[in-house]
Design a protein around this motif. Structure first.
Motif, PDB file in Angstrom:
ATOM      1  N   ARG A  88     -17.154  -3.109  14.276  1.00  0.00           N
ATOM      2  CA  ARG A  88     -16.633  -1.743  14.141  1.00  0.00           C
ATOM      3  C   ARG A  88     -15.105  -1.733  14.210  1.00  0.00           C
ATOM      4  O   ARG A  88     -14.432  -1.007  13.472  1.00  0.00           O
ATOM      5  CB  ARG A  88     -17.201  -0.852  15.241  1.00  0.00           C
ATOM      6  CG  ARG A  88     -18.681  -0.517  15.092  1.00  0.00           C
ATOM      7  CD  ARG A  88     -19.182   0.286  16.278  1.00  0.00           C
ATOM      8  NE  ARG A  88     -18.509   1.579  16.394  1.00  0.00           N
ATOM      9  CZ  ARG A  88     -18.679   2.418  17.416  1.00  0.00           C
ATOM     10  NH1 ARG A  88     -19.489   2.073  18.418  1.00  0.00           N
ATOM     11  NH2 ARG A  88     -18.043   3.571  17.455  1.00  0.00           N
ATOM     12  N   GLU A 131     -16.525   1.256  23.484  1.00  0.00           N
ATOM     13  CA  GLU A 131     -17.246   2.151  22.577  1.00  0.00           C
ATOM     14  C   GLU A 131     -16.742   3.582  22.687  1.00  0.00           C
ATOM     15  O   GLU A 131     -16.653   4.306  21.692  1.00  0.00           O
ATOM     16  CB  GLU A 131     -18.749   2.067  22.866  1.00  0.00           C
ATOM     17  CG  GLU A 131     -19.351   0.727  22.477  1.00  0.00           C
ATOM     18  CD  GLU A 131     -20.804   0.590  22.893  1.00  0.00           C
ATOM     19  OE1 GLU A 131     -21.292   1.474  23.645  1.00  0.00           O
ATOM     20  OE2 GLU A 131     -21.459  -0.376  22.465  1.00  0.00           O
ATOM     21  N   ASP A 151     -19.710  -4.279  18.067  1.00  0.00           N
ATOM     22  CA  ASP A 151     -18.517  -3.491  18.382  1.00  0.00           C
ATOM     23  C   ASP A 151     -17.267  -4.134  17.798  1.00  0.00           C
ATOM     24  O   ASP A 151     -16.349  -3.440  17.335  1.00  0.00           O
ATOM     25  CB  ASP A 151     -18.381  -3.335  19.898  1.00  0.00           C
ATOM     26  CG  ASP A 151     -19.372  -2.325  20.469  1.00  0.00           C
ATOM     27  OD1 ASP A 151     -19.877  -1.493  19.689  1.00  0.00           O
ATOM     28  OD2 ASP A 151     -19.640  -2.365  21.684  1.00  0.00           O
ATOM     29  N   ARG A 201     -24.598  -6.430  21.009  1.00  0.00           N
ATOM     30  CA  ARG A 201     -23.801  -5.209  21.070  1.00  0.00           C
ATOM     31  C   ARG A 201     -22.312  -5.516  20.995  1.00  0.00           C
ATOM     32  O   ARG A 201     -21.535  -4.808  20.349  1.00  0.00           O
ATOM     33  CB  ARG A 201     -24.126  -4.481  22.375  1.00  0.00           C
ATOM     34  CG  ARG A 201     -23.489  -3.127  22.516  1.00  0.00           C
ATOM     35  CD  ARG A 201     -24.011  -2.478  23.783  1.00  0.00           C
ATOM     36  NE  ARG A 201     -23.616  -1.088  23.887  1.00  0.00           N
ATOM     37  CZ  ARG A 201     -24.085  -0.263  24.817  1.00  0.00           C
ATOM     38  NH1 ARG A 201     -24.964  -0.703  25.695  1.00  0.00           N
ATOM     39  NH2 ARG A 201     -23.688   0.988  24.857  1.00  0.00           N
TER      40      ARG A 201
END
Length: 931
Positions: A663, A619, A660, A656
């Protein structure tokens, strides 16, 4: 009159002998429930007594006009053994642990020389043996009470054979001691002529045997059987005529055999007197079960011990350091593919469960050879004495001593009696008495005082013939200096041992308070423990855990680093990594979790923590627009999560990680990148020019572990908002993984089974992780495969089917359903929040239950606050992030320990749960604080 008695006591060394009897009685029996272990109480008590009487003995030796030469057939090997111990001190990396072990072996040697110096007639041998029988009988009776459920209320309830610890703290320790005493008791039973005393000895043997059976200790049973074989063999080959003794006393011998046979039947069959499920017969039969967990654990420990020896074969790693190096050696063993089968049995062990391997690991092969020389010298001396002996009493005593020693030596193959002080002292005591008995005395009976001894030991001599003693006799100043030095050393040793024992008691109090979650009081006790003993890493580990619970993370790191020096457990690196995470040091946190995985590769929590670190690092890379690096870290996280799932089937991929990856997909489409990366698990290896593997950080070396060693195919359920890029990631592990023509295809179908898209997945060949064995065989390695659907999918439910092929042959297949929806549909709420009333000074522990109303895993974190009646916020506790399973409830674990006592009154508590994207839920509750 009193003056004459004092002189008599000093002349006959009665103070030393009395101290010796007290020592032999207390060592097996003494314990203190509020110390951390039985061992520390016994070690402290026995060593203090031994050093006190040993100091008096040494001072008196220097004062005697005519000294006793401490010569015995064992002296030379004992000298070499002692020198190897001292030399190993130069190898140690923990003087604290070496000091403790040095005190243990020093106590044994001191006991041995006191015995051969002072115990020289039948009266004192009889007193010593009687003391041993009495102490063993008391321990056996306590064990029998425990077997039938009768015990002190302050003990923690333990089920099974573990509850039969008696005064020893462990059934295996007790069993080894009882098995060693039984041959001695049997020999005295044979020699005893008084009927009443013979019956008493027969009952003692039955009592010891009953308790031994109850412990279900197979190693001790084997040792006792080996002892019987040695004793019968000694009679058969050296004193065959003594078999007539058994024929002459056949009534007594048969009665004893019948009693033991009845006891064996009772505890080998189901009956009212044997209420346990596992009986003696079943336990004995399990000796042949090589695949049992206890045997597999021992095999791993022995392999790790051999690994430790190989690191410093001649001089060892240093006396007392076995436990310090065990975990790194275990990690080195388990990092080899051929030993992966032992991963489920990973453990922390401070003993090798084989004293010969233990000695070899600490003081090397030279030290082990010296110890074996001591054993050889003992048997040689006793057998020579047996051949020369004409007196039946002496013959049977020698045979009994051989039996007792044999028990301890055989038991050392499976346990560690030389590192249990009451059992180790018994060994060296028997060695000492055997030297006394094998001397050529005019008679071994009577109370006529000392007899002249031959050159085999202990004769009187004139100091004029020995320069070293003449120096002491003629130089009073030197003698006084040495005596003062002895006094100072003994007093210093006693003070240090007492302080360290006090530290242990404070440690126990602190650990008990930690269990009650009273961390403020716990830290006070633990800091006191640290003050009394700042060298013991065991004092620092719970202190670091307490600091973590109080939010004092910098102090926790310091405590954990000190604990790391000599007390590593599976909790240490996990808790250290957690403290680093709280501080924000992701790199250090990752290193800690890698160490934990290397040393304890069967702990699922360590994999989850390391995977989480890689997600956090990814991240951070995404924020800095380092897309390729971010994807590489997410791939590592993906594989590490998958490894954790092998050890805990309840683990699921966090939402999560999925987000990610989405993304990354968005960034890749934006950059018009078509590169799809994959990465190996935890480690990259390079090869030198000669083809040898060059390993980097040893804590990174780990094969992927699958107990079934079969192919594993999994796909991460993808997610993306409707119409946005969708990233598919799959995990594959299996032998076919190494083939060059391996390919993977996935097909996406809608809810009605219609095909929407077909994609070929890609992997990066150069990042494939594998290792060859010594023979050149290639093992499979896990890889991550990727496929990007740039245009995404509309809102709805879908199914993805993934196939892995080797040419036209299908290797593996998996199907998985997933859902495309807007992020706002992820939702949840607090369904219960309450705070029970608490006493002033106690921790405030709320009850918080959160419900995940979505069909995806939902990460939730938040705050727990307390406001006083003046409206002031007096506490704000962060609720750590947890993954709440889809459509499930989750109770949060949170508490707050006030630094000062809260005034009695009414307080308001608030909880804020944060989840999804900018979503939160809030609840309030009132509670009372009372006196």
């Amino acid at each position: 009159m009193i003056k004459e008695k004092v002189k008599y006591c000093l002349r006959e060394e009665l103070i030393i002998k009395a101290g010796l009897i007290i020592l032999l009685f207390l060592a097996p029996l003494v314990f203190y429930p509020w110390a951390t272990t039985f061992t520390i109480t016994k070690n402290t008590t026995a060593q203090i007594i031994l050093f006190l009487i040993g100091g008096i003995w040494l001072i008196k030796q220097l004062e005697q006009k005519e000294s006793t030469l401490l010569k015995s057939p064992l002296n030379l090997p004992i000298l070499i053994f002692s020198l190897t111990i001292l030399i190993s001190l130069f190898q140690t990396n923990s003087l604290y642990d070496s000091f403790n072990e040095l005190a243990l072996w020093g106590s044994y040697l001191l006991l041995y020389f006191i015995v051969i110096s002072l115990i020289n007639n039948k009266k004192w041998i009889s007193i010593i043996l009687t003391t041993i029988f009495l102490a063993a009988s008391i321990a056996a009776v306590y064990c029998i009470f425990q077997f039938y459920g009768l015990d002190f209320s302050f003990w923690r309830k333990i089920g099974g054979r573990g509850s039969l610890f008696s005064t020893f703290g462990n059934p295996n320790y007790l069993a080894g001691h009882l098995a060693a005493v039984i041959p001695l008791a049997f020999i005295l039973f044979c020699l005893q002529k008084v009927k009443f005393k013979k019956i008493i000895l027969e009952l003692i043997i039955a009592l010891l045997y009953t308790s031994l059976l109850m412990t279900l200790c197979r190693g001790a049973w084997i040792a006792l059987f080996g002892s019987i074989v040695v004793m019968l063999g000694a009679i058969y080959f050296f004193k065959k005529s003594e078999f007539t003794f058994f024929r002459q006393n056949k009534v007594w011998v048969i009665s004893l055999i019948l009693i033991l046979l009845v006891i064996s039947i009772i505890y080998s069959t189901p009956n009212p007197l044997n209420p346990v499920e596992l009986n003696v017969t079943q336990r004995a039969a399990s000796v042949t079960e090589v695949g049992s967990s206890s045997m597999q654990t021992r095999l791993l420990i022995w392999l790790s011990s051999v690994e430790t020896i190989s690191q410093s074969p001649l001089l060892g790693r240093g006396i007392g350091t076995y436990g310090l190096y065990y975990l790194s050696s275990q990690g080195a063993v388990l990092s080899q593919k051929k030993y992966q089968k032992y991963i489920p049995y990973t453990n922390k062990s401070i003993n090798a469960h084989n004293d010969y391997l233990h000695i070899g690991a600490e003081i090397g092969i030279i030290g082990l050879a010296a110890f074996l020389w001591i054993i050889f010298a003992f048997y040689k001396n006793t057998l020579n004495g047996l051949v020369r002996a004409k007196n039946r009493e002496r013959i049977f005593l020698i045979i009994g001593f051989m039996g007792g020693v044999t028990v301890l030596l055989v038991h050392s193959l499976f346990s560690f009696p030389f590192h249990i002080i009451q059992n180790g002292m018994l060994f060296w005591l028997i060695l000492g008495i055997s030297v006394v008995v094998t001397r050529e005395l005019e008679e071994i009976g009577g109370d006529k005082g000392r007899k002249s001894l031959d050159n085999s030991g202990g004769k009187k001599f004139s100091s004029k013939k020995h320069k070293i003693f003449r120096i002491f006799k003629e130089n009073i100043f030197l003698r006084r200096v040495i005596q003062i030095g002895i006094v100072v050393i003994v007093i210093s040793f006693v003070v240090v041992k007492i302080n360290w024992y006090r530290a242990d008691i404070y440690l126990k109090k602190g650990e008990m308070l930690m269990q009650m979650e009273n961390y403020l009081r716990a830290v006070e006790e633990l800091e006191k423990s640290r003050e009394f003993n700042s060298y013991n890493g065991r004092n620092y580990l719970p202190l670091g855990v307490t600091y973590n619970n109080l939010g004092r993370y910098d102090e926790a790191v310091i405590a954990f680093k000190k604990a790391e020096k000599n007390w590593i457990t599976q909790e240490l690196y996990n808790d250290l990594g957690y403290a680093y995470l709280k501080i924000g040091n992701l790199e250090k946190a990752g290193e800690s979790f890698k160490k934990n995985i290397y040393m304890f590769p069967n702990i699922a929590e360590a994999y989850l923590n390391l995977a989480n670190v890689y997600v956090l690092q990814a991240e951070k890379d995404l924020e800095e627009e380092k897309v390729e690096k971010a994807e590489e870290k997410l791939d590592k996280s993906f594989m590490i999560y998958k490894q954790g799932m092998i050890f805990d089937k309840k683990i699921s991929f966090p939402d999560r990680l999925i987000k990610d990856y989405q993304r990354v997909a968005v960034e890749k489409v934006a950059l018009d990148s078509e590169e799809i990366n994959s990465s190996g698990l935890l480690v990259r290896e390079e090869r030198s020019a000669n083809g040898e593997i060059v390993m980097g950080n040893p804590y990174n070396s780990r094969y992927f572990y699958d107990p079934q060693d079969s192919s594993i195919l999994d796909i991460l359920s993808p997610w993306a908002p409707p119409g946005e890029p969708l990233y598919f990631k799959s995990f594959f592990y299996g032998e076919d993984n190494i083939k060059k023509n391996l390919s993977a295809f996935l097909e996406v179908e809608d809810g009605e089974g219609n095909s929407i898209a077909s994609l070929e997945m890609k992997k990066n060949e150069k990042d494939l992780f594998f290792k060859p064995t010594e023979e050149g065989t290639i093992y499979c390695a896990p890889t991550v495969w990727s496929a990007l659907l740039k245009d995404g999918l509309p809102k709805g439910e879908y199914q993805v089917r993934l196939k892995v092929k080797d040419g036209e042959r299908e290797v593996a297949e998996i199907e998985k359903r997933f859902k495309i929806f807007k992020e706002k549909e992820i939702s949840g709420k607090i369904i219960e929040f309450s705070v029970p009333q608490a006493k002033s000074g106690e921790a405030i522990i709320p009850k918080i239950i959160f419900k995940n109303q979505s069909i995806e895993i939902l990460p939730v974190w938040g705050f727990f606050k307390i406001i006083n009646n003046k409206g002031q916020e007096i506490a704000n506790v962060i609720i750590d992030k947890v993954d709440v399973p889809a459509s499930a409830d989750k109770e949060f674990e949170v508490s707050w320990q006030p630094e000062k006592r809260l005034p009695v009154g009414l307080y308001k508590a608030e909880v804020i749960a944060i989840f999804g994207k900018d979503q939160a839920d809030h609840r309030e509750s009132l509670f009372l604080v009372i006196k």
